[in-house]
Design an enzyme around this catalytic site. Structure first.
Site, PDB file in Angstrom:
ATOM      1  CE  LYS A   1      29.216 -23.404  51.734  1.00 43.98           C
ATOM      2  NZ  LYS A   1      29.792 -22.068  52.001  1.00 43.98           N
TER       3      LYS A   1
HETATM    4  N1  GLU Z   1      29.551 -19.336  49.628  1.00 47.92           N
HETATM    5  C1  GLU Z   1      29.983 -18.082  50.152  1.00 47.92           C
HETATM    6  C2  GLU Z   1      30.603 -18.263  51.529  1.00 47.92           C
HETATM    7  O1  GLU Z   1      31.080 -19.321  51.880  1.00 47.92           O
HETATM    8  C3  GLU Z   1      28.895 -17.025  50.104  1.00 47.92           C
HETATM    9  C4  GLU Z   1      27.657 -17.325  50.883  1.00 47.92           C
HETATM   10  C5  GLU Z   1      26.550 -16.334  50.625  1.00 47.92           C
HETATM   11  O2  GLU Z   1      26.757 -15.361  49.923  1.00 47.92           O
HETATM   12  O3  GLU Z   1      25.462 -16.563  51.161  1.00 47.92           O
HETATM   13  O4  GLU Z   1      30.703 -17.334  52.287  1.00 47.92           O
END
Ligand code: GLU
Length: 425
Positions: free
Chosen positions: A115
């Site tokens: 993240k």
């Molecule tokens: N931010 C989104 C999540 O928390 C998508 C992550 C992604 O598509 O890599 O799942």
């Protein structure tokens, strides 16, 4: 500069890292994993913090702090969004990175978890400021990102526009176009059809799967959806399309309640015309975001932010089913109260995994240089989510635990087994 009204904090945030870890600890104990494996899976592999001096529109330089946490690369390259939000904190990013590891493992896609985040307020920044910030962040993370290493995506406060800047900056720095370095891109830039609505669609698919287990007929069921962003608005729309009466929706301006049901298409159209806000939306009683949580509905979808359901308010929840569209909307301290009330929870790492699933399809399409149609994307992502739901449901029965603990058990087991095969140093 903006007429945006800051929402009053519902409650001081619990530390999301501690919330995540307490569930991880319980699942690890139930699985009986070794102490060594526990420590291997617990610690993030890499944490990068960068300082980003950005020239703001007023000519002054402001220094932002940016993070990228790689929690795990055991299952494959790490995957996870980038969050632009005033509340971004390294502990939160660490928790969200670990959640991505478990999320990818639950839906069985070949990714680890990561993240990123920058503490900033996108609502108060111009497009130019956002662009400079995103490009600077990308340049600082050139060694971290890569289509086979770490693949970012949108999260709170970012979307296709920001992903396009990231992809462009990364491509320029590498002297070639690299589509697969990021997902959630605009369609013309190698984005995938179905990605925008994918998370909300997954929320609906898993909600319907849970309703089937509970013998709850969607045509007779009611729902309240907290949050009307990318996840909440599509979840509300798709639930509504599948026959569920969505009685309440909400955004930062408050919640809107109509026991006869809200016309979600009209609400989306209203929001689009009204600077992205539901403020003033008619045909509904205005209540607070917290009151929405306590409505006498069958299904509650918290799709706004972390820690909205806590030990202080969980006792007031009347819903029979909670489907977590947001990451971490229920603090660990509320888990026992919810379980004692017999409420079924489709946990975040399963309920909102539709987004990363279609991100995976976007990455696959970029790598094979081909485009799939919407029918194929939806069919395949629905199947992945239904299979994952079933696996978690069976695990919850086998271990006699909540769906949340079962999801952690499925995920931790998969990552631990993969690690054993790969071996350590
Ligand atoms: N931010 C989104 C999540 O928390 C998508 C992550 C992604 O598509 O890599 O799942």
């Amino acid at each position: 500069m903006t007429n945006y009204i800051e929402p009053a904090p519902i409650k001081d945030k619990e530390n999301p890292l501690e919330s995540m870890m307490s569930r991880f600890d319980r699942a690890a104990e139930l699985l009986g994993i070794s102490d060594e494996m526990y420590h291997i899976l617990k610690a993030p592999r890499k944490q990068v913090t960068v300082g980003l001096p950005i020239t703001m529109d007023n000519g002054k330089i402001k220094v932002f702090e940016g993070y990228r946490v790689i929690h795990s690369t055991i299952l494959g390259p790490s995957k996870g969004g980038i969050r632009f939000d005033p509340g971004v904190h390294i502990d939160e990013v660490r928790a969200l990175a670990a959640w991505m590891t478990w999320k990818c493992a639950v839906v069985d896609i070949p990714y680890g978890g990561a993240k990123g985040g920058i503490a900033c307020n996108p609502r108060e920044m111009s497009a130019g400021e956002m662009e400079r910030l995103m490009r600077a962040y990308t340049l600082s993370m050139l060694d971290v990102f890569g289509p086979d290493k770490d693949i970012p995506a949108p999260d709170m406060g970012t979307g296709p526009r920001e992903m396009a800047w990231l992809m462009d900056e990364y491509s320029k720095a590498n002297g070639m176009t690299v589509h697969a370095v990021v997902t959630g891109k605009p369609l013309v830039l190698g984005g995938s059809v179905g990605r925008t609505e994918a998370t909300g669609r997954g929320v609906t698919v898993t909600a319907l799967a849970a309703m089937e287990k509970m013998r709850l007929n969607p045509y007779r069921a009611s729902a309240a959806v907290q949050g009307f962003g990318n996840v909440g608005s599509y979840a509300a729309l798709l639930l509504h399309e599948r026959g569920v009466t969505v009685q309440a929706i909400s955004d930062v301006t408050g919640a809107y309640y109509n026991p006869r049901g809200i016309d979600i298409e009209a609400a989306i159209a209203y929001r689009t015309k009204n600077k992205g806000l539901l403020e003033g939306f008619g045909d509904a009683e205005k209540i607070t975001n917290e009151e929405l949580l306590f409505l006498p509905v069958d299904v509650l979808v918290p799709a706004a932010k972390e820690d909205v359901i806590t030990d202080e308010n969980a006792a007031n929840i009347q819903a029979k089913l909670i489907v977590e569209g947001a990451n971490g909307p229920t603090s660990a301290s509320a888990d026992d109260i919810i379980n004692e009330k017999g409420i079924m929870v489709v946990p975040d790492i399963l309920a909102n995994a539709g987004g990363v699933t279609v991100s995976y399809f976007e990455w696959v399409q970029n790598r094979i240089g081909y485009k799939w149609n919407l029918e194929r994307i939806n069919r395949r992502s629905d199947r992945i989510l239904k299979d994952a739901f079933e696996k978690v449901y069976l695990t919850s029965q086998e271990y006699n635990v909540s769906m949340r603990l079962a999801a952690y058990i499925v995920a931790i087991d998969k990552v631990a087994k993969t690690y054993e095969f790969r071996g350590g140093f």
